[in-house]
Design an enzyme around this catalytic site. Structure first.
Site, PDB file in Angstrom:
ATOM      1  N   CYS A  80       0.850  -1.257  -0.068  1.00 22.99           N
ATOM      2  CA  CYS A  80      -0.032  -0.155  -0.045  1.00 22.99           C
ATOM      3  C   CYS A  80       0.690   1.256  -0.107  1.00 22.99           C
ATOM      4  O   CYS A  80       1.957   1.246   0.386  1.00 22.99           O
ATOM      5  CB  CYS A  80      -0.782   0.081   1.289  1.00 22.99           C
ATOM      6  SG  CYS A  80      -2.310  -1.261   1.315  1.00 22.99           S
ATOM      7  N   CYS A 153      -3.161  -9.042   6.864  1.00 27.66           N
ATOM      8  CA  CYS A 153      -2.985  -7.891   5.702  1.00 27.66           C
ATOM      9  C   CYS A 153      -4.706  -7.156   5.771  1.00 27.66           C
ATOM     10  O   CYS A 153      -5.724  -7.915   5.343  1.00 27.66           O
ATOM     11  CB  CYS A 153      -2.627  -8.549   4.419  1.00 27.66           C
ATOM     12  SG  CYS A 153      -2.939  -7.152   3.146  1.00 27.66           S
ATOM     13  N   GLN A 275     -11.637  -9.241 -11.331  1.00 24.37           N
ATOM     14  CA  GLN A 275     -11.427  -8.050 -10.654  1.00 24.37           C
ATOM     15  C   GLN A 275     -11.309  -8.694  -8.949  1.00 24.37           C
ATOM     16  O   GLN A 275     -12.298  -9.375  -8.444  1.00 24.37           O
ATOM     17  CB  GLN A 275     -12.578  -7.276 -10.717  1.00 24.37           C
ATOM     18  CG  GLN A 275     -12.476  -6.532 -12.159  1.00 24.37           C
ATOM     19  CD  GLN A 275     -11.446  -5.676 -12.427  1.00 24.37           C
ATOM     20  OE1 GLN A 275     -10.596  -5.410 -11.418  1.00 24.37           O
ATOM     21  NE2 GLN A 275     -11.249  -4.984 -13.487  1.00 24.37           N
ATOM     22  N   GLU A 325     -10.631 -13.934 -25.632  1.00 27.49           N
ATOM     23  CA  GLU A 325      -9.613 -14.150 -24.301  1.00 27.49           C
ATOM     24  C   GLU A 325      -8.686 -15.126 -24.654  1.00 27.49           C
ATOM     25  O   GLU A 325      -8.704 -16.076 -25.076  1.00 27.49           O
ATOM     26  CB  GLU A 325     -10.489 -14.418 -23.102  1.00 27.49           C
ATOM     27  CG  GLU A 325      -9.896 -15.030 -21.938  1.00 27.49           C
ATOM     28  CD  GLU A 325      -8.972 -14.211 -21.274  1.00 27.49           C
ATOM     29  OE1 GLU A 325      -9.179 -13.015 -21.103  1.00 27.49           O
ATOM     30  OE2 GLU A 325      -7.872 -14.464 -20.958  1.00 27.49           O
ATOM     31  N   CYS A 398      -6.374  -0.555 -16.255  1.00 24.32           N
ATOM     32  CA  CYS A 398      -5.870  -0.325 -14.881  1.00 24.32           C
ATOM     33  C   CYS A 398      -4.597   0.262 -15.007  1.00 24.32           C
ATOM     34  O   CYS A 398      -3.924   0.347 -14.040  1.00 24.32           O
ATOM     35  CB  CYS A 398      -5.718  -1.708 -14.303  1.00 24.32           C
ATOM     36  SG  CYS A 398      -4.689  -2.977 -15.385  1.00 24.32           S
TER      37      CYS A 398
END
Ligand code: SAH
Length: 441
Positions: A80, A153, A275, A325, A398
């Site tokens: 993070c 976490c 996701q 895909e 992303c």
């Protein structure tokens, strides 16, 4: 400038990865954990040609937005970036980062609205990959393969502490060795977890072909992990940074998960992309639906479709859906998911979008959805899409920098960037998701 020099500097910007940027002796200095507007004391840890890395020694004048980090590992862990700043500022950083990329790299002038925030910044991740080493089990430090040992976490799903402690105890009890990257020796490389509505899947990744004392691992996990639905083994004997090998074996239970996004249900196998933030995925897909504005008469291409999620979420307003895909297991999931969701107007093809899209026969698409991995789309694929003269493209990305590069290419091929919406799928990390509408001019 030399290593170990100490400076007091003002932080005037932020890097793509969320580090503070200031200047000393005419050089840019990158300082992790320093916030814009702060004056900080730093020690130089590495000097490059035109910039340097500094380590924060002391915050001399703190930002008004600085807060106490809720995560005890924050200042060591590389996962993070934003636990030390108010969430609104993080959202603004992400908005500005997207806008800067589109303006500078894409050379497109467009105002980017506020990032859509996530209701919960904790416990949102449904997927974890924890490296197992002599130093412990946990998460890599920033830009490093040094593992920070963690018990819990806080961005991960609530079952992760039980999984981590179960694996630790199994390794201790049975004398199972962690993997040693340098020597390419030892056994357990990673703990890979995924959770969904149907339960929690734990996959143990080893260098060795079998899991020593595998029955005992299953026993301990079943005792401790309440929603456990499957225990898998993945065999990865290669010297590589890639976490998963190709071979999976089921040690116990189910080898897939089932999860829902809004009105759709999806089955997924361990190698398929999904996701990581379920609540925000619905927010993102609703934005895709809003941008696509489908009437029920459109042919839609869902490129980089994974297990079929975006297209199937929109399918009730689509005449015909075509998904492409590259991962075979994901395409199998997509076909099965179409049946699960009662969708009869979908076709799925396995291969790369750049190779297969030019060969698609039948009606041309009215709307194309692009949702590539971080590296973005091949230019040839963008040309193929432009050639179809599709009226709309909805690009989900992303990675703002590759998105901006691809928007430029699409603009040059006759499309206009009409709307951009950043969505925070990954609170407290520097990553940001973005949805863009392009219309044919
Ligand atoms: N749209 C899906 C998946 C997006 S992630 C979702 O929302 O869940 C990007 C997907 O692209 C992954 O499933 C990955 O396997 C796939 N992929 C990567 N490179 C590709 C390529 N060249 N052609 C087609 N698919 C590709």
């Amino acid at each position: 400038m030399n290593k170990n020099d100490i400076f007091e500097i003002e932080i005037t910007g932020t890097t793509d990865e969320g580090d503070g940027v200031g200047r000393a002796e005419g050089m840019a200095v990158f300082v992790p954990y320093a916030l814009v507007g702060e004056v900080v004391s730093v020690i130089i840890v590495k000097v490059m040609k035109s910039f340097a890395y500094g380590k924060l020694l002391e915050v001399v004048k703190p930002s008004n937005f600085r807060i106490k980090a809720e995560c005890e590992y924050f200042y060591k862990c590389g996962g993070c970036r934003f636990w030390n700043v108010e969430y609104e500022q993080e959202l603004e950083f992400k908005r500005k980062h997207v806008e800067d990329c589109i303006n500078r790299i894409g050379k497109i002038n467009i105002d980017v609205p506020k990032t859509i925030g996530c209701e919960s910044n904790k416990g949102y991740r449904n997927k974890g990959q924890f490296p197992v080493t002599d130093d412990g089990i946990g998460i890599y430090a920033q830009h490093s393969h040094r593992v920070i040992d963690v018990e819990k976490c806080i961005i991960q799903g609530e079952e992760n502490p039980a999984v981590l402690s179960a694996v630790r105890d199994w390794m201790n009890e049975c004398g199972v060795e962690p993997y040693n990257e340098e020597k390419h020796s030892g056994c357990v490389r990673h703990i890979y977890t995924r959770c969904g509505e149907s339960g929690v899947m734990v996959c143990i990744v080893t260098r060795t072909e079998c899991v020593p004392h595998g029955e005992r691992l299953v026993e301990i996990l079943r005792e401790r992990v309440e929603r456990l639905s499957g225990v898998l083994h993945n065999y990865n004997e290669k010297r590589t940074n890639v976490v998963l090998g190709k071979r999976f074996r089921t040690l116990w239970g189910e080898d897939y998960l089932v999860d829902s996004i809004g009105h759709c249900r999806f089955k997924l196998s361990p190698l398929s992309f999904y996701q990581v933030n379920n609540a925000q995925t619905k927010v993102l897909y609703d934005k895709v639906a809003e941008f696509a504005e489908l009437s029920g008469n459109e042919v839609v291409w869902d490129l980089y479709c994974g297990i079929g999620t975006i297209g199937q979420y929109l399918a009730k307003d689509v005449k015909k859906l075509v998904g492409i895909e590259v991962v075979p297991q994901a395409i199998e999931n997509a076909k099965e998911n179409a049946r699960l969701n009662g969708i009869e107007n979908a076709e799925y093809y396995c291969g790369t979008a750049e190779e297969l899209a030019p060969k698609l026969k039948g009606e041309k698409p009215d709307t194309v959805i692009l949702d590539p991995p971080r590296k973005g789309c091949e230019e040839s694929l963008l040309k193929t899409v432009a050639k179809t003269k599709a009226k709309k493209i909805v690009y989900v990305s992303c990675k703002p920098s590759t998105l901006a590069r691809d928007l430029r290419i699409l603009e040059d091929l006759g499309y206009k960037t009409v709307k951009v919406q950043p969505v925070d799928m990954f609170p407290r990390t520097h990553h940001v998701e973005c949805c863009v509408l392009l219309c044919r001019t």
